[in-house]
Scaffold this motif. Structure first.
Motif, PDB file in Angstrom:
ATOM      1  N   PRO A 209      -3.367  82.765  47.038  1.00 23.27           N
ATOM      2  CA  PRO A 209      -2.677  83.666  47.967  1.00 23.27           C
ATOM      3  C   PRO A 209      -3.672  84.512  48.776  1.00 23.27           C
ATOM      4  CG  PRO A 209      -1.693  83.813  45.776  1.00 23.27           C
ATOM      5  CD  PRO A 209      -2.925  82.969  45.641  1.00 23.27           C
ATOM      6  N   TRP A 212      -4.906  83.976  52.669  1.00 25.47           N
ATOM      7  CA  TRP A 212      -3.992  84.144  53.799  1.00 25.47           C
ATOM      8  C   TRP A 212      -4.713  84.559  55.074  1.00 25.47           C
ATOM      9  CZ3 TRP A 212      -5.461  88.933  52.560  1.00 25.47           C
ATOM     10  CH2 TRP A 212      -5.138  89.993  53.394  1.00 25.47           C
ATOM     11  N   ARG A 218      -0.395  94.425  60.423  1.00 25.85           N
ATOM     12  CA  ARG A 218      -0.195  94.763  59.008  1.00 25.85           C
ATOM     13  C   ARG A 218      -1.176  94.002  58.113  1.00 25.85           C
ATOM     14  NH1 ARG A 218       4.653  91.406  59.611  1.00 25.85           N
ATOM     15  NH2 ARG A 218       4.334  89.471  58.479  1.00 25.85           N
ATOM     16  N   TYR A 221      -4.326  95.964  57.910  1.00 30.01           N
ATOM     17  CA  TYR A 221      -4.147  97.054  56.946  1.00 30.01           C
ATOM     18  C   TYR A 221      -4.331  96.522  55.527  1.00 30.01           C
ATOM     19  CZ  TYR A 221      -1.839  99.969  60.544  1.00 30.01           C
ATOM     20  OH  TYR A 221      -1.538 100.713  61.649  1.00 30.01           O
ATOM     21  N   ALA A 222      -3.672  95.376  55.256  1.00 38.78           N
ATOM     22  CA  ALA A 222      -3.741  94.800  53.908  1.00 38.78           C
ATOM     23  C   ALA A 222      -5.183  94.432  53.581  1.00 38.78           C
ATOM     24  CB  ALA A 222      -2.836  93.584  53.803  1.00 38.78           C
ATOM     25  N   GLU A 224      -7.923  95.691  54.778  1.00 34.95           N
ATOM     26  CA  GLU A 224      -8.727  96.893  54.537  1.00 34.95           C
ATOM     27  C   GLU A 224      -8.485  97.443  53.129  1.00 34.95           C
ATOM     28  OE1 GLU A 224      -9.453  99.805  57.609  1.00 34.95           O
ATOM     29  OE2 GLU A 224      -9.006 101.421  56.216  1.00 34.95           O
ATOM     30  N   SER A 225      -7.220  97.465  52.718  1.00 31.29           N
ATOM     31  CA  SER A 225      -6.912  97.986  51.376  1.00 31.29           C
ATOM     32  C   SER A 225      -7.514  97.102  50.293  1.00 31.29           C
ATOM     33  CB  SER A 225      -5.393  98.081  51.179  1.00 31.29           C
ATOM     34  OG  SER A 225      -4.850  99.002  52.077  1.00 31.29           O
ATOM     35  N   ILE A 226      -7.444  95.787  50.495  1.00 30.71           N
ATOM     36  CA  ILE A 226      -8.003  94.862  49.504  1.00 30.71           C
ATOM     37  C   ILE A 226      -9.515  95.078  49.388  1.00 30.71           C
ATOM     38  CG2 ILE A 226      -8.517  92.421  49.036  1.00 30.71           C
ATOM     39  CD1 ILE A 226      -5.731  91.782  50.255  1.00 30.71           C
ATOM     40  N   GLU A 229     -10.261  98.304  47.682  1.00 32.78           N
ATOM     41  CA  GLU A 229     -10.013  98.202  46.240  1.00 32.78           C
ATOM     42  C   GLU A 229     -11.148  97.464  45.544  1.00 32.78           C
ATOM     43  OE1 GLU A 229      -5.995  97.330  43.967  1.00 32.78           O
ATOM     44  OE2 GLU A 229      -7.092  95.478  44.275  1.00 32.78           O
TER      45      GLU A 229
END
Lengths: 401, 401
Positions: A209, A212, A218, A221-222, A224-226, A229
């Motif tokens: 997954p 992607w 969006r 954004y995802a 950047e957060s990944i 983290e």
């Protein structure tokens, strides 16, 4: 196990060829691809990659093409290049960008010190761009330093989280099926095209997954957060010396371990010329909590910053440094302590230029054991917040726990 | 135009029925659905919604089912309910959750003050859950207070960003095509099922990219960033009085306007019992920069906090309040100023319980015009950082610009 930072490290900086842990089967297959692992007298399989990156990103709703959109101030395509170059058996990586972006692309390669990358001009369609990339890898090109590969991986520039095991599966499937190139996209027209024009039955290789495609805003954004983290999985508590279990640094380390249970907390000593730290930096820890023992001094933080600056650790990701200072309100008023530490503002501005985010943290050190634990817990919350957000707008601030 | 906060406001809190701007055609259609707009003697179309929310979210990779995963500390499903209840012509909303989650679901409805929601037990499959929801809406249920609707919208609990215009399209298409229910998912089995069992040709209604389904952990990250961005579109600079163009608050307002050009910056006065502010709160501004004119006082911030607490604005989203204080190093040393302002720590802890994030900001006020501008620009960077991240770990901190 949590994966490491996206794209892993650069092989030149680490011993082993593999950037992420592979299974035993995969490790055996991977050995066929590297010079060291190949059977005697047998040449390792020559693999190259082509990245079509000529798109304009119209679905993103922003003027910058998505492959050049910044994530933590670095363009998305640099993360994808990092992922591919960390796989040592990919010998050459060819990026196809539009004419107007060639200069910018070369700038990115230079700034982030990417290796084994060639830039070609994109075509008017994705397939033309791939064709241009393949042409650059053909033997008959004048002045080309690239070797003709046996397998070419075609990989989208906007899929930054590709891992070595998926790439390996693709190459192994290629060897077995004999296609000339494979595509990591699922359900695109590529499999049909392979059948129609090459009379080759392409095989669909299952990805994860994480593979992607960054398509909409969006997704940025995802991503950047990944990334945030992933680079926040480890914190190193830095002290002048690791001797003495009663060292206040060890107390803080223990509280960090118990309060931030999803994070690996290690410690490193500044003595012995920072040999300890060199190893931690090599293992790609991007978060440092530096404990200064003298009341109004910052020798430890200065030493740590010098080591970090020399290491080039912050080229790819912003490195967080929290300069910790303890104070006892009974001995020195907080205000005086703060006044003493205002130097941090200028310092933070300076190291910010080298992608190091420096914050100050004053921890109240009362005699009362319970109150001390409360202070340390509050410090852990603040440290976690600083590391999670990596906010450059707050560098140089002096926080109080 | 940027959309407002996800789900819009609650109609009870605002005059008009529509939560987001619709086109003229859509507004005309919408009027058929509301009592006020219906033709004389004609009943408005009765519309209800069913949300199957019995899934276990196994693809998310976290133990909590995804509809209950927190975004800014509030469960995802609450955002979806907010979006649906903001559409005044949806009369009843039925949520189907597994037996073990019924109590939690009722708790969510109470905590976030959702209206017009009924909870039923989910079935073993998504379709059984929908069936249970429809059954609750049927007339023959004993003790049911729900009205039998003419159209039922089936909406995934994990699509929080649904907008009124899409729902309206769905209802209009239903009227024209006569199906009994519609599904907003694209390409699911639902259209096929409608054809097979209902002998009805279902119509696919086009949604927007924002209608996407939260499936993976990365989607939660994306949803959080989108929500944070939406509630950060407006900043209100609060002053004791709006008179006097020379007011330092106006200077700050001007700098915020020029530095943060993607944000709407307004101002409100605390005088006249905060009438100004009431309007701004009604219009759902979630960010306040409160300018305190007295050197070591915080009267203005206290007043603002009282108004915010009474307004219930922070029930759905965390509200950021930056308490701004100016100082002239020539008059009062910074350290003394900071000492004077340490009250903010206790205060922040208190209002944090009511979802208000309070931070302190000291702005250096030098006589030199150029240096003052530099201070104000630095303040704008800090304010932007605090509003963007909404980090609860840093509340009560005193930052310096």
């Amino acid at each position: 196990m949590e994966p490491g930072p996206p794209g892993g490290s650069r092989p030149a900086e680490r011993g082993p060829c593999l950037s992420s842990p592979l299974g035993a089967d995969q490790a055996a297959s991977a050995s066929l691809l590297s010079t060291a692992g190949a059977e005697p007298g047998r040449r390792p399989l020559a693999v190259a990659a082509v990245l079509p990156a000529g798109g304009c990103g119209e679905r993103m709703g922003v003027p910058t093409p998505k492959q050049f959109c910044p994530i933590l101030e670095r363009p998305l395509i640099s993360y994808t290049l990092q992922a591919l170059e960390s796989v040592c058996w990919i010998k050459d990586i060819v990026v196809a960008v539009t004419g107007e972006n060639i200069e910018a692309m070369n700038g990115i390669i230079q700034k982030y010190q990417h290796k084994r990358i060639s830039v070609v001009e994109a075509g008017v369609t994705r397939h033309r761009s791939i064709f241009n990339g393949l042409k650059a890898l053909a033997e008959d090109q004048p002045n080309s330093k690239l070797c003709k590969p046996e397998v070419v991986i075609i990989h989208d520039a906007v899929r930054p989280f590709v891992e070595e095991d998926v790439l390996l599966k693709v190459v192994i499937a290629t060897k077995e099926h004999g296609c000339s190139d494979y595509d990591l996209e699922f359900g695109t027209e590529c499999l049909q095209l392979a059948l129609k024009y090459c009379h080759t039955k392409a095989k669909l290789v299952e990805g994860s997954p994480d593979l992607w495609k960054v398509t909409y805003k969006r997704d940025l954004y995802a991503a950047e957060s990944i990334i945030k983290e992933r680079i926040s999985q480890e914190i190193c508590v830095v002290m002048d010396s690791k001797e003495g279990e009663e060292h206040i640094g060890h107390l803080l380390e223990e509280v960090l371990k118990s309060e931030l249970n999803h994070v690996k907390v290690t410690s490193g000593a500044l003595c012995h010329a920072g040999g300890d730290l060199q190893q931690i930096i090599l293992e790609q820890c991007y978060n440092f909590v530096c404990v200064n023992v003298m009341t109004s001094d910052f020798q430890e933080t200065q030493k740590l910053l010098s080591i970090l600056e020399e290491s080039n650790l912050s080229i790819l990701y912003p490195v967080v440094v929290v300069s910790v200072h303890f104070f006892d309100v009974k001995l020195v008023p907080l205000s005086q302590k703060m006044e003493n530490l205002m130097w941090i503002r200028g310092f933070a501005k300076e190291v910010r230029k080298r992608n190091i985010l420096l914050y100050g943290l004053l921890i109240c050190y009362p005699q009362d054991e319970q109150k001390l634990q409360e202070s340390l817990r509050q410090a852990a919350v603040i440290i976690a917040a600083l590391i999670k957000e990596r906010n450059s707008g707050l560098v140089g601030q002096l926080l109080v726990a």
